[in-house]
Design an enzyme around this catalytic site. Sequence first.
Site, PDB file in Angstrom:
ATOM      1  N   SER A  21      -3.794  -0.033  14.216  1.00  0.00           N
ATOM      2  CA  SER A  21      -4.616   1.169  14.383  1.00  0.00           C
ATOM      3  C   SER A  21      -5.071   1.250  15.833  1.00  0.00           C
ATOM      4  O   SER A  21      -5.214   0.219  16.505  1.00  0.00           O
ATOM      5  CB  SER A  21      -5.840   1.111  13.465  1.00  0.00           C
ATOM      6  OG  SER A  21      -6.766   2.133  13.791  1.00  0.00           O
ATOM      7  N   ALA A  81     -11.352  -5.826  14.464  1.00  0.00           N
ATOM      8  CA  ALA A  81     -10.920  -7.219  14.619  1.00  0.00           C
ATOM      9  C   ALA A  81      -9.620  -7.461  13.868  1.00  0.00           C
ATOM     10  O   ALA A  81      -8.697  -8.117  14.383  1.00  0.00           O
ATOM     11  CB  ALA A  81     -12.013  -8.163  14.113  1.00  0.00           C
ATOM     12  N   ALA A  82      -9.538  -6.938  12.641  1.00  0.00           N
ATOM     13  CA  ALA A  82      -8.324  -7.122  11.843  1.00  0.00           C
ATOM     14  C   ALA A  82      -7.127  -6.442  12.492  1.00  0.00           C
ATOM     15  O   ALA A  82      -6.040  -7.017  12.594  1.00  0.00           O
ATOM     16  CB  ALA A  82      -8.542  -6.580  10.433  1.00  0.00           C
ATOM     17  N   LYS A  83      -7.313  -5.206  12.941  1.00  0.00           N
ATOM     18  CA  LYS A  83      -6.190  -4.441  13.492  1.00  0.00           C
ATOM     19  C   LYS A  83      -5.770  -4.941  14.881  1.00  0.00           C
ATOM     20  O   LYS A  83      -4.589  -4.849  15.245  1.00  0.00           O
ATOM     21  CB  LYS A  83      -6.543  -2.947  13.536  1.00  0.00           C
ATOM     22  CG  LYS A  83      -6.671  -2.321  12.144  1.00  0.00           C
ATOM     23  CD  LYS A  83      -5.390  -2.476  11.328  1.00  0.00           C
ATOM     24  CE  LYS A  83      -5.421  -1.697  10.037  1.00  0.00           C
ATOM     25  NZ  LYS A  83      -4.188  -1.819   9.244  1.00  0.00           N
ATOM     26  N   ILE A  86      -5.251  10.144  11.184  1.00  0.00           N
ATOM     27  CA  ILE A  86      -4.192  10.693  10.350  1.00  0.00           C
ATOM     28  C   ILE A  86      -4.822  11.288   9.086  1.00  0.00           C
ATOM     29  O   ILE A  86      -5.789  10.739   8.554  1.00  0.00           O
ATOM     30  CB  ILE A  86      -3.176   9.595   9.959  1.00  0.00           C
ATOM     31  CG1 ILE A  86      -2.639   8.880  11.212  1.00  0.00           C
ATOM     32  CG2 ILE A  86      -2.038  10.179   9.122  1.00  0.00           C
ATOM     33  CD1 ILE A  86      -1.874   9.754  12.176  1.00  0.00           C
ATOM     34  N   ASN A 110       1.601  -2.307   5.399  1.00  0.00           N
ATOM     35  CA  ASN A 110       0.794  -1.105   5.574  1.00  0.00           C
ATOM     36  C   ASN A 110      -0.562  -1.170   4.885  1.00  0.00           C
ATOM     37  O   ASN A 110      -1.501  -0.506   5.307  1.00  0.00           O
ATOM     38  CB  ASN A 110       1.581   0.104   5.037  1.00  0.00           C
ATOM     39  CG  ASN A 110       0.709   1.315   4.833  1.00  0.00           C
ATOM     40  OD1 ASN A 110       0.317   1.983   5.789  1.00  0.00           O
ATOM     41  ND2 ASN A 110       0.389   1.624   3.587  1.00  0.00           N
ATOM     42  N   GLY A 161       0.826  -1.205   0.000  1.00  0.00           N
ATOM     43  CA  GLY A 161       0.000   0.000   0.000  1.00  0.00           C
ATOM     44  C   GLY A 161       0.855   1.248   0.000  1.00  0.00           C
ATOM     45  O   GLY A 161       0.521   2.248   0.639  1.00  0.00           O
ATOM     46  N   TYR A 211     -12.884  -3.954  10.905  1.00  0.00           N
ATOM     47  CA  TYR A 211     -11.595  -3.261  10.921  1.00  0.00           C
ATOM     48  C   TYR A 211     -10.911  -3.415  12.278  1.00  0.00           C
ATOM     49  O   TYR A 211      -9.707  -3.680  12.357  1.00  0.00           O
ATOM     50  CB  TYR A 211     -11.823  -1.787  10.601  1.00  0.00           C
ATOM     51  CG  TYR A 211     -10.569  -0.972  10.385  1.00  0.00           C
ATOM     52  CD1 TYR A 211      -9.816  -1.104   9.221  1.00  0.00           C
ATOM     53  CD2 TYR A 211     -10.143  -0.049  11.335  1.00  0.00           C
ATOM     54  CE1 TYR A 211      -8.681  -0.344   9.013  1.00  0.00           C
ATOM     55  CE2 TYR A 211      -9.010   0.721  11.143  1.00  0.00           C
ATOM     56  CZ  TYR A 211      -8.283   0.571   9.972  1.00  0.00           C
ATOM     57  OH  TYR A 211      -7.147   1.327   9.776  1.00  0.00           O
ATOM     58  N   ASP A 213      -2.961  -7.858  -5.351  1.00  0.00           N
ATOM     59  CA  ASP A 213      -3.820  -7.962  -4.181  1.00  0.00           C
ATOM     60  C   ASP A 213      -3.094  -8.812  -3.135  1.00  0.00           C
ATOM     61  O   ASP A 213      -2.895 -10.012  -3.331  1.00  0.00           O
ATOM     62  CB  ASP A 213      -5.143  -8.613  -4.596  1.00  0.00           C
ATOM     63  CG  ASP A 213      -6.105  -8.800  -3.432  1.00  0.00           C
ATOM     64  OD1 ASP A 213      -5.731  -8.549  -2.271  1.00  0.00           O
ATOM     65  OD2 ASP A 213      -7.256  -9.231  -3.687  1.00  0.00           O
TER      66      ASP A 213
END
Length: 251
Positions: free
Chosen positions: A145, A160-162, A191, A93, A15, A158, A66
């Site tokens: 995050s 859960a992923a972070k 940010i 990232n 990313g 989001y 991807d």
Amino acid sequence: MENHMLHGQVAIVTGGARGIGKAISLLLAKVGAKVVINYNSSEQNAQEVVNTIVQQGGSAFAVKGDISLSSTAEELINKTMDKFSRIDILVNNAGVTKDNLLMRMKEEDWDQVLNTNLKGMFLLTKAALKPMIKQRAGRIINISSVIGIGGNLGQANYAAAKAGVIGFTRSVAKEVAGRNILVNAIAPGYISTDMTANLPEKLKETILSSIPLGRIGSPEEVAQVVLFLASPWASYITGQTIIVDGGMVMQ
């Protein structure tokens, strides 16, 4: 700051074409690293970052793909090794959001966020570890995050992923410490990026009121922490999560 602190080192930034990833790519190149930029959709942006680095005397190229696919991870690592013969720094990232209240969240929105933000990090880290273990050195920096620490309304996928990024970071740090590979995470707060640019003004005011420093952070301020963790200054730090949020979350 030494302009050639990372001279001769090779960094992969997923990313890396926009926002925080772009700032990371440019800063690592500025201090001497050769940078491989992964992107999935923003080809023009990726090429602009590559061109900027090359014009400033650095070395960089971009690879589309991807990261939630194992074939992309393998291609990214193979192309990096073919070009530069080593991998010193991996910055995981790349991330996406698909926000909604849990009761309204579609299964595909859950899957896409978990696959990109968590599975992609797993695939890239696993692939990058092979050359790093042979080198007996490496730095892996995972972008989490503050949402993964404190949660947020409408962002169960989001969060859960972070949160998973943080647990993954700690576990892998323990596995590879004996090979002199350091694995750390950074948890940015709010940010100034494409993700935050379109927030309603009232929400921005609410966010600002929760930040002791009273402002939204810049991508460059996150990139500086990435540089610290990639540098010799951080040689005795592993398994940690550094929060970069202006004081919004204090543990």
